[in-house]
Design a protein around this motif. Structure first.
Motif, PDB file in Angstrom:
ATOM      1  N   ALA A 124      -9.855 -11.827  29.096  1.00  0.00           N
ATOM      2  CA  ALA A 124     -10.788 -11.351  28.071  1.00  0.00           C
ATOM      3  C   ALA A 124     -10.282 -10.042  27.477  1.00  0.00           C
ATOM      4  O   ALA A 124      -9.734  -9.194  28.184  1.00  0.00           O
ATOM      5  CB  ALA A 124     -12.172 -11.157  28.674  1.00  0.00           C
ATOM      6  N   SER A 125     -10.488  -9.877  26.172  1.00  0.00           N
ATOM      7  CA  SER A 125     -10.090  -8.642  25.508  1.00  0.00           C
ATOM      8  C   SER A 125     -10.865  -7.477  26.091  1.00  0.00           C
ATOM      9  O   SER A 125     -12.073  -7.586  26.316  1.00  0.00           O
ATOM     10  CB  SER A 125     -10.381  -8.721  24.010  1.00  0.00           C
ATOM     11  N   PRO A 126     -10.189  -6.364  26.321  1.00  0.00           N
ATOM     12  CA  PRO A 126     -10.911  -5.202  26.837  1.00  0.00           C
ATOM     13  C   PRO A 126     -11.924  -4.716  25.805  1.00  0.00           C
ATOM     14  O   PRO A 126     -11.644  -4.714  24.610  1.00  0.00           O
ATOM     15  CB  PRO A 126      -9.820  -4.163  27.083  1.00  0.00           C
ATOM     16  N   LYS A 127     -13.105  -4.352  26.273  1.00  0.00           N
ATOM     17  CA  LYS A 127     -14.159  -3.860  25.377  1.00  0.00           C
ATOM     18  C   LYS A 127     -13.826  -2.435  24.962  1.00  0.00           C
ATOM     19  O   LYS A 127     -13.486  -1.601  25.788  1.00  0.00           O
ATOM     20  CB  LYS A 127     -15.512  -3.880  26.084  1.00  0.00           C
ATOM     21  N   ARG A 128     -13.938  -2.177  23.663  1.00  0.00           N
ATOM     22  CA  ARG A 128     -13.744  -0.832  23.143  1.00  0.00           C
ATOM     23  C   ARG A 128     -15.043  -0.059  23.332  1.00  0.00           C
ATOM     24  O   ARG A 128     -16.121  -0.599  23.100  1.00  0.00           O
ATOM     25  CB  ARG A 128     -13.371  -0.903  21.662  1.00  0.00           C
ATOM     26  N   ALA A 129     -14.963   1.176  23.762  1.00  0.00           N
ATOM     27  CA  ALA A 129     -16.159   1.994  23.959  1.00  0.00           C
ATOM     28  C   ALA A 129     -16.771   2.304  22.594  1.00  0.00           C
ATOM     29  O   ALA A 129     -16.203   3.049  21.800  1.00  0.00           O
ATOM     30  CB  ALA A 129     -15.807   3.270  24.703  1.00  0.00           C
ATOM     31  N   GLU A 130     -17.902   1.706  22.303  1.00  0.00           N
ATOM     32  CA  GLU A 130     -18.595   1.909  21.037  1.00  0.00           C
ATOM     33  C   GLU A 130     -19.695   2.950  21.228  1.00  0.00           C
ATOM     34  O   GLU A 130     -20.323   3.000  22.278  1.00  0.00           O
ATOM     35  CB  GLU A 130     -19.234   0.584  20.570  1.00  0.00           C
ATOM     36  N   PRO A 131     -19.952   3.774  20.209  1.00  0.00           N
ATOM     37  CA  PRO A 131     -21.076   4.711  20.314  1.00  0.00           C
ATOM     38  C   PRO A 131     -22.393   3.938  20.424  1.00  0.00           C
ATOM     39  O   PRO A 131     -22.547   2.882  19.826  1.00  0.00           O
ATOM     40  CB  PRO A 131     -21.024   5.493  19.002  1.00  0.00           C
ATOM     41  N   ASN A 132     -23.329   4.460  21.211  1.00  0.00           N
ATOM     42  CA  ASN A 132     -24.626   3.830  21.417  1.00  0.00           C
ATOM     43  C   ASN A 132     -25.645   4.490  20.496  1.00  0.00           C
ATOM     44  O   ASN A 132     -25.899   5.697  20.611  1.00  0.00           O
ATOM     45  CB  ASN A 132     -25.040   3.991  22.882  1.00  0.00           C
ATOM     46  N   PRO A 133     -26.269   3.745  19.585  1.00  0.00           N
ATOM     47  CA  PRO A 133     -27.226   4.358  18.656  1.00  0.00           C
ATOM     48  C   PRO A 133     -28.546   4.768  19.332  1.00  0.00           C
ATOM     49  O   PRO A 133     -29.296   5.564  18.782  1.00  0.00           O
ATOM     50  CB  PRO A 133     -27.454   3.274  17.613  1.00  0.00           C
ATOM     51  N   PHE A 134     -28.854   4.262  20.514  1.00  0.00           N
ATOM     52  CA  PHE A 134     -30.108   4.585  21.202  1.00  0.00           C
ATOM     53  C   PHE A 134     -29.836   4.945  22.672  1.00  0.00           C
ATOM     54  O   PHE A 134     -30.222   4.222  23.581  1.00  0.00           O
ATOM     55  CB  PHE A 134     -31.075   3.400  21.116  1.00  0.00           C
ATOM     56  N   PRO A 135     -29.165   6.078  22.917  1.00  0.00           N
ATOM     57  CA  PRO A 135     -28.761   6.407  24.283  1.00  0.00           C
ATOM     58  C   PRO A 135     -29.865   6.968  25.178  1.00  0.00           C
ATOM     59  O   PRO A 135     -29.703   7.032  26.381  1.00  0.00           O
ATOM     60  CB  PRO A 135     -27.663   7.446  24.077  1.00  0.00           C
ATOM     61  N   GLY A 136     -30.981   7.433  24.625  1.00  0.00           N
ATOM     62  CA  GLY A 136     -32.013   8.039  25.472  1.00  0.00           C
ATOM     63  C   GLY A 136     -33.398   7.845  24.880  1.00  0.00           C
ATOM     64  O   GLY A 136     -33.579   7.151  23.873  1.00  0.00           O
ATOM     65  N   ASN A 137     -34.403   8.512  25.511  1.00  0.00           N
ATOM     66  CA  ASN A 137     -35.783   8.336  25.093  1.00  0.00           C
ATOM     67  C   ASN A 137     -36.348   9.527  24.328  1.00  0.00           C
ATOM     68  O   ASN A 137     -37.107   9.341  23.388  1.00  0.00           O
ATOM     69  CB  ASN A 137     -36.662   8.073  26.327  1.00  0.00           C
ATOM     70  N   PHE A 138     -36.064  10.780  24.765  1.00  0.00           N
ATOM     71  CA  PHE A 138     -36.641  11.973  24.158  1.00  0.00           C
ATOM     72  C   PHE A 138     -35.552  12.945  23.806  1.00  0.00           C
ATOM     73  O   PHE A 138     -34.428  12.872  24.314  1.00  0.00           O
ATOM     74  CB  PHE A 138     -37.638  12.620  25.140  1.00  0.00           C
ATOM     75  N   VAL A 139     -35.899  13.924  22.982  1.00  0.00           N
ATOM     76  CA  VAL A 139     -34.950  14.939  22.560  1.00  0.00           C
ATOM     77  C   VAL A 139     -34.877  16.032  23.625  1.00  0.00           C
ATOM     78  O   VAL A 139     -35.863  16.719  23.883  1.00  0.00           O
ATOM     79  CB  VAL A 139     -35.360  15.557  21.207  1.00  0.00           C
ATOM     80  N   PRO A 140     -33.705  16.217  24.264  1.00  0.00           N
ATOM     81  CA  PRO A 140     -33.585  17.263  25.269  1.00  0.00           C
ATOM     82  C   PRO A 140     -33.334  18.619  24.583  1.00  0.00           C
ATOM     83  O   PRO A 140     -32.902  18.669  23.435  1.00  0.00           O
ATOM     84  CB  PRO A 140     -32.378  16.842  26.092  1.00  0.00           C
TER      85      PRO A 140
END
Length: 180
Positions: free
Chosen positions: A160-176
């Motif tokens: 299988a092709s290695p997965k490229r690390a893509e940015p996550n548009p929803f990484p968390g729940n609240f603004v730290p």
């Protein structure tokens, strides 16, 4: 008796491989490492991965079967009373699978240059002659191993092709807080 071929070339004799040629006699339930092209009873030229054009098979005018290792295994003819013959492999099924494999390969992405097995430096490897009478003209088993470079195996879909690390548009729940 095991008749071994690499890239369609017999590893003992250097001839275009055929199951009827010479090979290695291995005692039952034992193993052996075959490290190279047999040069004498005391030396082999190491197997090394190289480009197809530099492979031993290509350099000796036989590049058609580069990328495959074969082992034809023969039983020894019984010394006393012959046993029932071993069941034969369904050759039609094997040929059908081989053709299907070829059609699957041709439908995938183009590959880089194929990988071959070259003729490396000489190493010590001791062998001796022995007598062996085959129980039959056909091998009891044929083992086929296909090999290629990592990039080509990915291109063919074997790995299988290695997965490229893509940015996550929803990484968390609240603004730290930015200061920790």
């Amino acid at each position: 008796l095991t008749v071994v071929s690499v890239d369609g070339v017999n590893v003992v004799s250097g001839e275009t491989a055929s199951p009827q040629q010479s090979g290695y006699v291995i005692n039952s339930r034992r193993r052996v490492e075959i490290n190279g092209w047999r040069k004498s009873l005391d030396q082999v030229a190491a197997f090394v991965f190289t480009s197809l054009s530099d492979s031993y098979a290509a350099r000796t005018g036989r590049p058609k079967n580069v990328g495959v290792i074969g082992v034809a295994v023969f039983r020894e003819k019984p010394a006393v009373v012959p046993l029932a013959p071993a069941p034969s492999e369904d050759r039609a099924a094997a040929e059908s699978e081989s053709k299907a494999q070829g059609s699957r390969e041709s439908s995938r992405a183009p590959r880089r240059e194929r990988l071959g097995t070259g003729h490396g430096q000489r190493e010590a490897s001791h062998a001796r002659y022995t007598n062996f009478e085959r129980a039959s003209r056909k091998p009891a088993q044929v083992i086929t191993i296909y090999y290629d470079s990592y990039a080509n195996l990915v291109a063919r879909g074997v790995i299988a092709s290695p997965k490229r690390a893509e940015p996550n548009p929803f990484p968390g729940n609240f603004v730290p807080d930015p200061w920790g």
